[in-house]
Scaffold this motif. Structure first.
Motif, PDB file in Angstrom:
ATOM      1  N   ARG A 184       4.976  -1.978  -0.874  1.00 45.01           N
ATOM      2  CA  ARG A 184       3.929  -2.706  -1.671  1.00 45.01           C
ATOM      3  C   ARG A 184       3.173  -1.466  -2.397  1.00 45.01           C
ATOM      4  O   ARG A 184       2.748  -1.471  -3.610  1.00 45.01           O
ATOM      5  N   LEU A 185       2.967  -0.691  -1.497  1.00 46.71           N
ATOM      6  CA  LEU A 185       2.154   0.314  -2.080  1.00 46.71           C
ATOM      7  C   LEU A 185       2.792   1.231  -3.132  1.00 46.71           C
ATOM      8  O   LEU A 185       2.232   1.588  -4.106  1.00 46.71           O
ATOM      9  N   ALA A 186       4.182   1.552  -2.565  1.00 48.63           N
ATOM     10  CA  ALA A 186       5.078   2.086  -3.589  1.00 48.63           C
ATOM     11  C   ALA A 186       5.122   1.398  -4.796  1.00 48.63           C
ATOM     12  O   ALA A 186       5.337   2.147  -6.129  1.00 48.63           O
ATOM     13  N   ASP A 187       5.246   0.020  -4.900  1.00 46.76           N
ATOM     14  CA  ASP A 187       5.466  -0.726  -6.154  1.00 46.76           C
ATOM     15  C   ASP A 187       4.122  -0.525  -6.986  1.00 46.76           C
ATOM     16  O   ASP A 187       4.206  -0.406  -8.272  1.00 46.76           O
ATOM     17  N   LEU A 188       2.997  -0.599  -6.213  1.00 47.60           N
ATOM     18  CA  LEU A 188       1.687  -0.335  -7.015  1.00 47.60           C
ATOM     19  C   LEU A 188       1.632   0.954  -7.751  1.00 47.60           C
ATOM     20  O   LEU A 188       1.289   1.092  -8.876  1.00 47.60           O
ATOM     21  N   ILE A 189       1.998   2.285  -7.054  1.00 42.58           N
ATOM     22  CA  ILE A 189       2.131   3.220  -7.642  1.00 42.58           C
ATOM     23  C   ILE A 189       2.926   3.308  -8.883  1.00 42.58           C
ATOM     24  O   ILE A 189       2.742   4.111  -9.884  1.00 42.58           O
ATOM     25  N   THR A 190       4.219   2.734  -8.487  1.00 41.57           N
ATOM     26  CA  THR A 190       5.255   2.917  -9.644  1.00 41.57           C
ATOM     27  C   THR A 190       4.326   2.203 -11.212  1.00 41.57           C
ATOM     28  O   THR A 190       4.711   2.701 -12.301  1.00 41.57           O
ATOM     29  N   GLY A 217      11.369   7.272   3.864  1.00 43.06           N
ATOM     30  CA  GLY A 217      11.187   8.206   2.714  1.00 43.06           C
ATOM     31  C   GLY A 217      12.345   7.611   1.698  1.00 43.06           C
ATOM     32  O   GLY A 217      11.997   7.501   0.475  1.00 43.06           O
ATOM     33  N   LYS A 218      13.637   7.503   2.139  1.00 37.12           N
ATOM     34  CA  LYS A 218      14.579   7.400   1.212  1.00 37.12           C
ATOM     35  C   LYS A 218      14.354   6.012   0.393  1.00 37.12           C
ATOM     36  O   LYS A 218      14.529   5.666  -0.782  1.00 37.12           O
ATOM     37  N   ARG A 219      14.029   5.084   1.366  1.00 40.41           N
ATOM     38  CA  ARG A 219      13.767   3.660   0.549  1.00 40.41           C
ATOM     39  C   ARG A 219      12.565   3.671  -0.370  1.00 40.41           C
ATOM     40  O   ARG A 219      12.843   3.283  -1.469  1.00 40.41           O
ATOM     41  N   LEU A 220      11.735   4.528   0.109  1.00 40.25           N
ATOM     42  CA  LEU A 220      10.322   4.579  -1.045  1.00 40.25           C
ATOM     43  C   LEU A 220      10.877   5.563  -2.070  1.00 40.25           C
ATOM     44  O   LEU A 220      10.297   4.932  -3.279  1.00 40.25           O
ATOM     45  N   ARG A 221      11.465   6.353  -2.057  1.00 42.46           N
ATOM     46  CA  ARG A 221      11.900   7.211  -3.224  1.00 42.46           C
ATOM     47  C   ARG A 221      12.502   6.434  -4.163  1.00 42.46           C
ATOM     48  O   ARG A 221      12.196   6.494  -5.476  1.00 42.46           O
ATOM     49  N   ASP A 222      13.549   5.472  -3.838  1.00 41.88           N
ATOM     50  CA  ASP A 222      14.046   4.704  -4.742  1.00 41.88           C
ATOM     51  C   ASP A 222      13.019   3.616  -5.513  1.00 41.88           C
ATOM     52  O   ASP A 222      13.562   3.245  -6.537  1.00 41.88           O
ATOM     53  N   LEU A 223      12.133   3.332  -4.816  1.00 38.94           N
ATOM     54  CA  LEU A 223      11.011   2.435  -5.686  1.00 38.94           C
ATOM     55  C   LEU A 223      10.050   3.121  -6.452  1.00 38.94           C
ATOM     56  O   LEU A 223       9.187   2.790  -7.207  1.00 38.94           O
ATOM     57  N   GLN A 237       3.897  19.298  12.594  1.00 36.05           N
ATOM     58  CA  GLN A 237       3.899  17.841  12.750  1.00 36.05           C
ATOM     59  C   GLN A 237       5.298  17.289  13.109  1.00 36.05           C
ATOM     60  O   GLN A 237       5.724  16.088  13.356  1.00 36.05           O
ATOM     61  N   GLY A 238       6.420  17.898  13.056  1.00 41.25           N
ATOM     62  CA  GLY A 238       7.703  17.813  13.411  1.00 41.25           C
ATOM     63  C   GLY A 238       8.778  17.310  12.410  1.00 41.25           C
ATOM     64  O   GLY A 238       9.786  16.855  12.623  1.00 41.25           O
ATOM     65  N   GLY A 239       8.196  17.421  11.138  1.00 42.70           N
ATOM     66  CA  GLY A 239       9.093  17.076  10.116  1.00 42.70           C
ATOM     67  C   GLY A 239      10.178  18.264   9.785  1.00 42.70           C
ATOM     68  O   GLY A 239       9.910  19.352  10.007  1.00 42.70           O
ATOM     69  N   ASN A 240      11.565  17.772   9.383  1.00 47.83           N
ATOM     70  CA  ASN A 240      12.652  18.561   9.473  1.00 47.83           C
ATOM     71  C   ASN A 240      12.998  18.908   7.823  1.00 47.83           C
ATOM     72  O   ASN A 240      12.805  18.074   7.251  1.00 47.83           O
ATOM     73  N   PRO A 241      13.155  20.027   7.243  1.00 55.67           N
ATOM     74  CA  PRO A 241      13.472  20.591   6.003  1.00 55.67           C
ATOM     75  C   PRO A 241      14.342  19.570   5.463  1.00 55.67           C
ATOM     76  O   PRO A 241      14.457  19.161   4.312  1.00 55.67           O
ATOM     77  N   THR A 242      15.449  19.270   6.159  1.00 54.72           N
ATOM     78  CA  THR A 242      16.435  18.479   5.865  1.00 54.72           C
ATOM     79  C   THR A 242      16.128  16.881   5.550  1.00 54.72           C
ATOM     80  O   THR A 242      16.847  16.335   4.737  1.00 54.72           O
ATOM     81  N   ALA A 243      14.913  16.580   5.836  1.00 54.58           N
ATOM     82  CA  ALA A 243      14.397  15.412   5.546  1.00 54.58           C
ATOM     83  C   ALA A 243      13.812  15.355   4.159  1.00 54.58           C
ATOM     84  O   ALA A 243      13.772  14.072   3.453  1.00 54.58           O
ATOM     85  N   LEU A 244      13.641  16.245   3.416  1.00 52.80           N
ATOM     86  CA  LEU A 244      13.371  16.343   2.105  1.00 52.80           C
ATOM     87  C   LEU A 244      14.481  15.866   1.195  1.00 52.80           C
ATOM     88  O   LEU A 244      14.152  15.406   0.065  1.00 52.80           O
ATOM     89  N   ASN A 245      15.602  15.881   1.624  1.00 52.93           N
ATOM     90  CA  ASN A 245      16.699  15.449   0.939  1.00 52.93           C
ATOM     91  C   ASN A 245      16.543  13.872   0.367  1.00 52.93           C
ATOM     92  O   ASN A 245      16.794  13.225  -0.654  1.00 52.93           O
ATOM     93  N   ALA A 246      15.820  13.145   1.345  1.00 49.35           N
ATOM     94  CA  ALA A 246      15.757  11.967   1.140  1.00 49.35           C
ATOM     95  C   ALA A 246      14.389  11.592   0.121  1.00 49.35           C
ATOM     96  O   ALA A 246      14.432  10.470  -0.421  1.00 49.35           O
ATOM     97  N   LEU A 247      13.816  12.696  -0.044  1.00 50.94           N
ATOM     98  CA  LEU A 247      12.661  12.394  -1.112  1.00 50.94           C
ATOM     99  C   LEU A 247      12.858  12.900  -2.441  1.00 50.94           C
ATOM    100  O   LEU A 247      11.914  12.677  -3.405  1.00 50.94           O
ATOM    101  N   ARG A 248      13.733  13.650  -2.588  1.00 50.91           N
ATOM    102  CA  ARG A 248      14.212  14.222  -3.784  1.00 50.91           C
ATOM    103  C   ARG A 248      14.616  13.094  -4.834  1.00 50.91           C
ATOM    104  O   ARG A 248      15.347  12.371  -4.510  1.00 50.91           O
ATOM    105  N   GLY A 249      13.954  13.601  -5.890  1.00 51.32           N
ATOM    106  CA  GLY A 249      14.338  12.438  -7.172  1.00 51.32           C
ATOM    107  C   GLY A 249      15.505  13.153  -7.948  1.00 51.32           C
ATOM    108  O   GLY A 249      16.462  13.912  -7.412  1.00 51.32           O
TER     109      GLY A 249
END
Length: 301
Positions: A184-190, A217-223, A237-249
């Motif tokens: 819902r937040l992603a929809d608002l931002i869009t 992240g992947k689901r939200l990037r699509d929105l 914080q434990g984030g992995n650089p490969t997780a950035l793939n999910a957030l790339r547009g």
């Protein structure tokens, strides 16, 4: 509206310097003891900021100042923050103030005046940023004063959407109706971003989505097809650089990656300033190289 809008700054600086955002969270136990050499209390802070900016300007396109760390040092900390923000903006660096402000009515308007309003329009200029992090949890009306600064002065916003802290899912991954709160937040931002996008199509209203939750992240990037995502969480914080793939547009400018302790923290407080400068530059180059291969890894996968 200023010619140097947030989206134009992002487009130009990502092309020149890449997607890394230098996070500046000054905490004395994490910095070389040499900055305390005069034993004069928190006067180390301006020297430290001057050193960091001297080292980083020309190598990075963005800095993110975490307001809380400066507030913790009182008036001297706020004075140092103002100095550093002005110096970075004067050098063409995109300045994000990480203050996560959010409130109702006249209070939200006061925050917008403090952080996003130029002096010619009535702002003090002491803490003017190019972009501000904001908290939408009190409702869309609390964003309106900040959006007015987007419209009038070309500023940017990063709206909290799915954050990187361990308990973020307690609320953000909850279902409301048939949707996740973060959806819902992603929809608002869009929606609000679409209303404020300029000719490039890149939205000045972006989202904070942590690298610690790649599936979400992947689901939200699509929105969020046209939003810039600020993706914290790499390193401690434990984030992995490969997780950035999910957030790339679909374009290089729609992802910014803040790193603070991973670039600036030193375990050896006895380190010389020359060695500390070299350490920061080496870490920065290593991080740039790591992020540069992520699209290749994504394609190969």
């Amino acid at each position: 509206m200023s010619a140097n809008t947030w989206t134009s700054i992002v487009e130009a600086n990502v092309r020149s310097y890449g997607n890394i955002v230098l996070g500046i969270d000054p905490y004395l136990p994490d910095v070389p003891a040499a900055f305390e050499q005069n034993n004069d209390g928190i006067d180390w802070l301006p020297r430290y900021l001057d050193f960091i900016l001297e080292t980083a300007v020309g190598k990075i396109g963005f800095v993110k100042f975490q307001s809380a760390y400066f507030e913790a040092y009182g008036l001297a900390g706020l004075s140092a923050l103002s100095f550093a923000m002005k110096r970075a903006r004067a050098a063409g660096v995109g300045v994000i103030l990480d203050a996560k402000r959010g409130d109702i009515g006249s209070t939200a308007a006061a925050y917008a005046r403090a952080y996003l309003t130029p002096t010619h329009a009535g702002g003090s200029g002491d803490f003017e940023a190019d972009c501000l992090t904001v908290n939408p949890m009190m409702g869309p009306d609390t964003l309106e004063p900040f959006l007015e600064c987007v419209r009038r002065y070309g500023k940017g916003l990063f709206v909290l959407c799915r954050t990187s802290n361990p308990s973020a899912g307690w609320l953000q991954d909850r279902m409301t109706g048939n949707r996740f709160v973060s959806d819902r937040l992603a929809d608002l931002i869009t929606t609000i971003g679409r209303d404020h996008a300029l000719d490039s199509g890149l939205s000045p209203v972006g989202a904070v989505i942590g690298t610690t939750a790649p599936q979400e992240g992947k689901r939200l990037r699509d929105l969020l097809p046209n939003a810039i995502i600020l993706a914290p969480g790499l390193g401690p914080q434990g984030g992995n650089p490969t997780a950035l793939n999910a957030l790339r547009g679909s374009r290089p400018e729609d992802l910014l990656v803040p790193v603070s302790r991973g670039l600036l923290r030193t375990e050896d407080r006895a380190i010389s300033l020359s060695d500390y400068e070299m350490l920061i530059k080496e870490r920065l180059e290593q991080l740039k190289a790591t992020l540069a291969v992520q699209p290749i890894l994504s394609a190969a996968g």
